[in-house]
Motif scaffolding. Structure first.
Motif, mmCIF file in Angstrom:
data_model
loop_
_atom_site.group_PDB
_atom_site.id
_atom_site.type_symbol
_atom_site.label_atom_id
_atom_site.label_comp_id
_atom_site.label_asym_id
_atom_site.label_seq_id
_atom_site.Cartn_x
_atom_site.Cartn_y
_atom_site.Cartn_z
ATOM 1 N N LEU A 1 0.947 -1.192 -0.063
ATOM 2 C CA LEU A 1 -0.071 0.153 0.071
ATOM 3 C C LEU A 1 0.837 1.166 -0.111
ATOM 4 N N TRP A 2 0.423 2.348 -0.956
ATOM 5 C CA TRP A 2 1.243 3.518 -0.667
ATOM 6 C C TRP A 2 0.589 4.212 0.187
ATOM 7 N N VAL A 3 1.383 4.898 1.196
ATOM 8 C CA VAL A 3 0.997 5.437 2.432
ATOM 9 C C VAL A 3 1.505 6.765 2.696
ATOM 10 N N GLU A 4 0.754 7.877 2.863
ATOM 11 C CA GLU A 4 1.470 9.058 3.339
ATOM 12 C C GLU A 4 0.893 9.198 4.652
ATOM 13 N N ARG A 5 2.107 10.054 5.485
ATOM 14 C CA ARG A 5 1.940 10.127 6.915
ATOM 15 C C ARG A 5 2.190 11.645 7.054
ATOM 16 N N ARG A 6 1.427 12.362 8.193
ATOM 17 C CA ARG A 6 1.686 13.622 8.399
ATOM 18 C C ARG A 6 1.246 13.835 9.805
ATOM 19 N N GLY A 7 2.060 14.802 10.672
ATOM 20 C CA GLY A 7 1.818 15.481 11.832
ATOM 21 C C GLY A 7 2.037 14.451 12.977
ATOM 22 N N ASP B 1 -2.928 18.752 5.413
ATOM 23 C CA ASP B 1 -2.444 19.901 5.706
ATOM 24 C C ASP B 1 -3.119 20.615 6.934
ATOM 25 N N GLY B 2 -4.271 20.411 7.272
ATOM 26 C CA GLY B 2 -5.056 21.408 7.853
ATOM 27 C C GLY B 2 -5.125 20.617 9.494
ATOM 28 N N LEU B 3 -4.800 19.342 9.743
ATOM 29 C CA LEU B 3 -4.862 18.680 10.942
ATOM 30 C C LEU B 3 -3.715 18.229 11.411
ATOM 31 N N ALA B 4 -2.617 18.393 10.536
ATOM 32 C CA ALA B 4 -1.328 17.755 11.146
ATOM 33 C C ALA B 4 -0.772 18.242 12.232
ATOM 34 N N ASP B 5 -1.239 19.542 12.826
ATOM 35 C CA ASP B 5 -0.697 20.121 14.051
ATOM 36 C C ASP B 5 -1.381 19.663 15.316
ATOM 37 N N ARG B 6 -2.466 18.969 15.155
ATOM 38 C CA ARG B 6 -3.115 18.280 16.155
ATOM 39 C C ARG B 6 -3.257 16.748 16.265
ATOM 40 N N TYR B 7 -2.838 15.974 15.027
ATOM 41 C CA TYR B 7 -3.007 14.545 14.845
ATOM 42 C C TYR B 7 -1.868 13.907 14.067
ATOM 43 N N ARG B 8 -1.565 12.516 14.082
ATOM 44 C CA ARG B 8 -0.620 12.064 13.379
ATOM 45 C C ARG B 8 -1.560 11.075 12.435
ATOM 46 N N LEU B 9 -1.795 11.821 11.193
ATOM 47 C CA LEU B 9 -2.612 11.350 10.056
ATOM 48 C C LEU B 9 -2.038 10.504 9.032
ATOM 49 N N THR B 10 -2.629 9.210 8.721
ATOM 50 C CA THR B 10 -2.330 8.328 7.759
ATOM 51 C C THR B 10 -3.216 8.134 6.648
ATOM 52 N N ALA B 11 -2.862 8.232 5.610
ATOM 53 C CA ALA B 11 -3.890 8.298 4.373
ATOM 54 C C ALA B 11 -3.073 7.300 3.417
ATOM 55 N N PHE B 12 -3.774 6.610 2.503
ATOM 56 C CA PHE B 12 -3.259 5.589 1.840
ATOM 57 C C PHE B 12 -4.003 5.081 0.411
ATOM 58 N N ASP B 13 -3.245 4.684 -0.467
ATOM 59 C CA ASP B 13 -4.067 4.435 -1.733
ATOM 60 C C ASP B 13 -4.655 2.942 -1.592
ATOM 61 N N ASN B 14 -5.958 2.710 -1.513
ATOM 62 C CA ASN B 14 -6.508 1.339 -1.489
ATOM 63 C C ASN B 14 -6.030 0.553 -2.850
ATOM 64 N N ASP C 1 -10.016 7.081 -5.535
ATOM 65 C CA ASP C 1 -9.364 8.096 -4.993
ATOM 66 C C ASP C 1 -7.884 7.786 -4.260
ATOM 67 N N THR C 2 -7.115 8.586 -4.402
ATOM 68 C CA THR C 2 -5.507 8.293 -3.521
ATOM 69 C C THR C 2 -5.511 9.244 -2.435
ATOM 70 N N ALA C 3 -4.527 8.838 -1.859
ATOM 71 C CA ALA C 3 -4.069 9.624 -0.528
ATOM 72 C C ALA C 3 -4.151 11.230 -0.816
ATOM 73 N N GLU C 4 -3.912 11.771 -1.888
ATOM 74 C CA GLU C 4 -4.061 12.836 -2.204
ATOM 75 C C GLU C 4 -5.652 13.655 -1.939
ATOM 76 N N ALA C 5 -6.503 12.642 -2.039
ATOM 77 C CA ALA C 5 -7.644 13.110 -1.822
ATOM 78 C C ALA C 5 -7.919 13.916 -0.505
ATOM 79 N N TRP C 6 -7.148 13.554 0.527
ATOM 80 C CA TRP C 6 -7.291 13.919 1.928
ATOM 81 C C TRP C 6 -6.427 15.096 2.190
ATOM 82 N N GLN C 7 -5.690 15.548 0.888
ATOM 83 C CA GLN C 7 -4.762 16.882 1.109
ATOM 84 C C GLN C 7 -4.979 17.952 2.216
ATOM 85 N N SER C 8 -6.214 18.340 2.023
ATOM 86 C CA SER C 8 -6.817 19.337 3.074
ATOM 87 C C SER C 8 -6.912 18.883 4.458
#
Length: 269
Positions: free
Chosen positions: A12-18, A41-54, A31-38
């Protein structure tokens, strides 16, 4: 930068932030991890976010063999296991919300809370006819641009079509280096069209918030209400004037609402 993480028969291709409490973001059809770009970007100061390509979307391959929502839920569980995340707030939209439901049923210990955006429990006749049309539209549209222009009529608000937002999204999709094949689109679509948790929703124990867009054509609020009524204690809210993907069209509104929900869950311990 993302990375490929092995979850068994597929990477799985995975993007992690925050940093902060873990959040798993599960995308929908094509849709891919980029669908969650906002959100990345917008919640990384409060959470560790993981998005991925199904599997079958973006950089994640689609192996031969049957594809199903439970299989994609098993991928999500294996990803959390591989990342050594004991439990996460899970948010899914559209087909991703179907995956999130199955994850909460099959591996409840991994799901700290659920946000189900643009969801349903069992496709109705309208949904089945709509997805059947999408199936052959993907084959017969005269171009990829024409396919996207038609498909996005079910996804975005009239406002987004009028103000140039949809035009921008189409240009970004056409420029994306990892387009989804027609076969992968159709196989994902068939798996989502076969989704059915209606008789099992009572088994979901995670705190749950169901969100629906007032103008959503693909999964209208009536379908989301059924999900909320089936999950013990679930909340249900309709976002006025929004369609299928408010997290993209009005990300500040969406981010504020899910942040408040996750804080409520955290406060309960």
């Amino acid at each position: 930068m993302g990375e490929m993480i092995d979850v068994g028969d597929v990477g799985l291709w995975v993007e992690r932030r925050g940093t902060g409490p873990d959040v798993l973001l599960i995308a929908g059809l094509g849709d891919t991890a980029e669908a969650w770009q906002s959100q990345l970007d917008g919640l990384a100061d409060r959470y560790r976010l993981t998005a991925f390509d199904n599997r079958g979307a973006g950089r994640t391959p689609l192996p031969e063999g049957p594809l199903s929502v439970p299989l994609m839920a098993a991928d999500a569980a294996a990803l959390l296991d591989a990342l050594e995340v004991p439990a996460a707030h899970v948010a899914g939209f559209s087909g991703g919300s179907f995956i999130a439901q199955e994850l909460a049923l099959s591996r409840p210990e991994l799901v700290r809370s659920l946000v189900l955006m643009s969801t349903c429990a069992r496709p109705d006749a309208y949904f089945r006819t709509m997805t059947g049309f999408w199936h052959w539209m993907a084959e017969r549209a005269p171009s990829e641009r024409a396919m996207l222009e038609a498909f996005y009529l079910w996804v975005y608000t009239p406002r987004a079509h009028a103000d140039g937002t949809v035009d921008r999204i189409i240009e970004e999709a056409l420029a994306f280096a990892h387009p989804q094949s027609v076969d992968a689109f159709q196989r994902q679509l068939a798996s989502f069209a076969g989704h059915d948790t209606l008789d099992r929703l009572a088994g979901i124990t995670a705190p749950t918030l169901v969100l629906a867009g007032e103008l959503d054509l693909a999964t209208p609020p009536r379908l989301g209400r059924v999900v909320a009524e089936g999950i013990p204690g679930a909340g249900f809210e309709v976002l006025p004037g929004e369609a299928h993907q408010p997290f993209q069209e009005v990300p500040d509104v969406f981010n504020a609402r899910v942040d408040a929900f996750w804080r409520e869950v955290g406060a309960r311990g």
